[in-house]
Write a protein that holds these residues in place. Sequence first.
Motif, PDB file in Angstrom:
ATOM      1  N   ASP A  92      74.028 -93.209  22.099  1.00 50.43           N
ATOM      2  CA  ASP A  92      75.209 -91.667  22.979  1.00 50.43           C
ATOM      3  C   ASP A  92      76.025 -91.592  22.009  1.00 50.43           C
ATOM      4  N   PHE A  93      75.663 -90.178  21.302  1.00 54.35           N
ATOM      5  CA  PHE A  93      76.674 -89.583  20.490  1.00 54.35           C
ATOM      6  C   PHE A  93      78.010 -89.120  20.950  1.00 54.35           C
ATOM      7  N   MET A 126      80.871 -94.019  20.998  1.00 59.28           N
ATOM      8  CA  MET A 126      78.866 -93.135  20.343  1.00 59.28           C
ATOM      9  C   MET A 126      78.822 -94.710  19.625  1.00 59.28           C
ATOM     10  N   ASP A 127      77.255 -94.543  20.341  1.00 56.57           N
ATOM     11  CA  ASP A 127      76.425 -95.956  19.603  1.00 56.57           C
ATOM     12  C   ASP A 127      75.098 -95.459  19.459  1.00 56.57           C
ATOM     13  N   ILE A 128      75.428 -95.726  18.477  1.00 58.13           N
ATOM     14  CA  ILE A 128      74.513 -94.968  17.607  1.00 58.13           C
ATOM     15  C   ILE A 128      73.163 -95.860  17.189  1.00 58.13           C
ATOM     16  N   THR A 129      73.370 -97.470  18.418  1.00 55.90           N
ATOM     17  CA  THR A 129      71.505 -98.150  18.353  1.00 55.90           C
ATOM     18  C   THR A 129      71.044 -97.901  19.724  1.00 55.90           C
ATOM     19  N   LEU A 130      69.506 -98.372  19.567  1.00 58.92           N
ATOM     20  CA  LEU A 130      68.703 -98.091  20.309  1.00 58.92           C
ATOM     21  C   LEU A 130      69.060 -99.500  21.802  1.00 58.92           C
ATOM     22  N   GLN A 163      65.092 -99.207  24.947  1.00 57.45           N
ATOM     23  CA  GLN A 163      64.624 -97.807  23.758  1.00 57.45           C
ATOM     24  C   GLN A 163      63.890 -99.076  23.246  1.00 57.45           C
ATOM     25  N   ILE A 186      64.755 -88.631  23.732  1.00 55.58           N
ATOM     26  CA  ILE A 186      64.918 -89.889  22.821  1.00 55.58           C
ATOM     27  C   ILE A 186      63.587 -90.872  22.354  1.00 55.58           C
ATOM     28  N   GLU A 197      68.513 -93.700   5.551  1.00 53.72           N
ATOM     29  CA  GLU A 197      69.443 -93.929   7.309  1.00 53.72           C
ATOM     30  C   GLU A 197      69.937 -92.633   8.176  1.00 53.72           C
ATOM     31  N   ARG A 209      67.156 -91.254   9.255  1.00 54.53           N
ATOM     32  CA  ARG A 209      67.602 -91.382  11.305  1.00 54.53           C
ATOM     33  C   ARG A 209      68.035 -91.099  11.714  1.00 54.53           C
ATOM     34  N   VAL A 210      69.590 -91.629  11.492  1.00 52.30           N
ATOM     35  CA  VAL A 210      70.754 -90.961  12.039  1.00 52.30           C
ATOM     36  C   VAL A 210      70.750 -89.684  12.856  1.00 52.30           C
ATOM     37  N   MET A 211      69.660 -89.144  12.004  1.00 52.64           N
ATOM     38  CA  MET A 211      69.901 -87.462  12.072  1.00 52.64           C
ATOM     39  C   MET A 211      68.849 -86.766  12.933  1.00 52.64           C
ATOM     40  N   TRP A 245      67.593 -89.332  15.576  1.00 56.41           N
ATOM     41  CA  TRP A 245      68.474 -89.243  16.704  1.00 56.41           C
ATOM     42  C   TRP A 245      69.543 -88.974  17.399  1.00 56.41           C
ATOM     43  N   LYS A 246      70.413 -87.805  16.136  1.00 56.52           N
ATOM     44  CA  LYS A 246      71.405 -87.095  16.805  1.00 56.52           C
ATOM     45  C   LYS A 246      70.230 -86.299  16.949  1.00 56.52           C
ATOM     46  N   TRP A 255      68.891 -86.589  20.450  1.00 59.02           N
ATOM     47  CA  TRP A 255      70.326 -86.369  21.720  1.00 59.02           C
ATOM     48  C   TRP A 255      70.463 -85.522  22.201  1.00 59.02           C
TER      49      TRP A 255
END
Lengths: 373, 393
Positions: free
Chosen positions: A2-3, B1-5, B9, B74, B294, B297-299, B301-302, B305
């Motif tokens: 969750d961002f 914010m939680d940037i983990t699965l 997931q 996601i 890294e 990956r975050v890009m 995922w974001k 989301w």
Amino acid sequence: MDFKLSAEQQDVQKLAIQIFADQTDNEHLRQFDNNSRYDTKLWSDLGETGILGISIDPVQGGMGFGFETLCLVIEEAGRSMAPAPLIPVLVSAALPLQKFGTEQQQSILGRVATGDCLISTAFAEPLNDDPLTPSTTAERVAGGWQLSGLKHCVPYGAQAEKILVSAQSSEGLVALWLSPDNEGIELTDQQSTSGEAQSHMTLTNVLVNDADIMAIGSDAETAMTYALQRTQAALCAFSVGMTDKMVRLTAGYTAEREQFDVKIATFQAVAHRAADAYIDVECLRLATSEAVSLLDQEKPADDSVKIAKIWCGDVTHRTSQASQHLHGGIGVDRDYPLFRYSLWSKQVELTLGGSAQLLSELGESIAETFLNR
Amino acid sequence: MDITLTPEQQALQLEIREYMKSIMSSAMIEEMKDPEYYEGGGPEYRKGLRKMGQDGWIALSWPKEYGGREATAIEQYIFTEEVMRSGFPYPFLTTEAIGPILAEYGSDEIRETVVKGILQGEVVIAIGYSEPGAGTDLAALKTKAEKNDNGWLINGQKIWTSLANFSDYIWLAARTDSDAVKKHKGLSMFLVPKDNPGFSHTPIWTLGVRTNATYFEDLQLDDKYQIGEVNKGWRLITGQLNRERLSLVNHGPIQILYEDVATWAAETQGKDGQPIISKPWVQTNLAKVKTGLEVLRVMNWKQAWAIEENRLGMEQASVAKVYGTEYFVEVYRLLMEVLGQDATIGGDSPGALLQGRLEHRYRVGSILTFGGGCNEVQRDIISAAGLWMPRAR
């Protein structure tokens, strides 16, 4: 996954934006360019509104929010160039103090939250910015410890009441709090490129009471790593705001500036360099979000922090140069705000690890991981 | 914010990773060594795709009425990441881009046959957009469809029609109004069955893979194969391009390449008797790859989301496209440097490392920066939509 920012985080962010907006116009900032970059009026306002106590424990008069929320304020400080020592005081010093300090040591936090005193951390020595391997030495003597060595680039060393220092002893690393007025401490101002107040601090047989020792051995390593990683991540958060603002100043200026009878933003060569800077800032934002979020949740973040700081070093440098270049002459003029961002960019880029050094450290960590699989 | 699965997931990720091992059988890997079948089309590929359909994976993100599991954006991204990581040439554009358009705009008959076929892993569709004179400037396309008593008469030529050599249909953009004032108006969409006698194709062998030129000569098409509103096909085309941009820069395939090269470098000794990975320059190259990975990956995922939250900014897909594709090209170089000259040995030759995957990937990768929307055009979008800079003209 969750961002989203929580409602309380959004409130804090709004409050910070508002306070900084009121006190950071170019005319106002000019007063502090050659004066420590420290606005005592702004600092006391930040204390009154509770911002300084955001991540300080409610027991000490703070709000008890996490590191991630604190970083939102720091990002806004970077965006507005607010002359306020948020990172040295609230991150480098207050966070390890709150986590590892004794009750007596922590009693200063209430006055930090109200803005009545500054505290700081001395990470660096000449040719060494690793607080885990200092040349400064500590030796047990009757009633306490005796300290000798040299620290430098100590942020706000001359203004701080207490300074966190690490030293090497026969019992391993020692992390302790110094009072700059102790006998044997000599502080000399250093001129940093950003204008941030920094001190060169020589320690000659300085006596430190047992009460000022925070941690010894592996505990001290943990405490200094805790302080170091959060400071590195906070520098990244500061840079997100700072570089984002530089790109937006550049977009705004080139959309108005005319040459050859057209707005120069309509030249693809100009638009594309700005677009590249925009992409860079987005990458820095993502790497920073990840590192900050992991630290906030106290999850393993060794590699993430290095990765974020590598992006920070690269993106501050590239964005600053692109912004200066696309502005042309006006960008270097000290009557226009961009120069301040450029100075801070170089300061942040090289503080606590430049990109080449951190890439090498990250590479060693990768090698270790794959060799031990 | 939680940037983990989340644990759920993560469980899905592992489930798909395990599952894909059964799809990427040794026979499938062997089949893909034939350049003709590298992007699919062989019997093993058809078998694998049909199995994925039967096991419900193709319909993962589809509505329940189609037998789908209504996965979130996601979860769908996790699926994409794992499938791409496995190396199976899954037809994402068929299942994720064209399929949903056909379900929304097609007739009941199209839904019963083509859409169902897609979800069962029986149908693959190739995309017919680009023409010799219409690449980045797609709206300049000239292939013409004229209304007649039997439906539509189509004439024209397409190029870079990948998968057309084995696909079942071509998803075709054609001009239906030559007098439209703006050239992106007056375009319509058609689904052309491959067995139509007016259709033919010839191979184009590129630096990386096989693709095709396709020809439509007095091709008579039934009305039911015209999809969506006549003269308003542009919206369907652009909606699909954004999805294509995102699937282009998935981090799954790079993650596995990075892991495989790092593992090789840890297990292989250089002539000094030390593992290759102990060399400082090897470590630096791997660190550069990981630093970029890294963020990729975050890009991704974001963005997944943001799609789910319905807040994806217009410039964001362009940011991912430019960053991801230019990073891919750099990664191939950084990883090939680690393998040294041996990286240039083809997969079938003695001495090839990692099945020659890098030798192949850098060749395929050369299309990334201009395919799926040229990066210069993406930068135009970023400066205009992200920074509000005025555009040229």
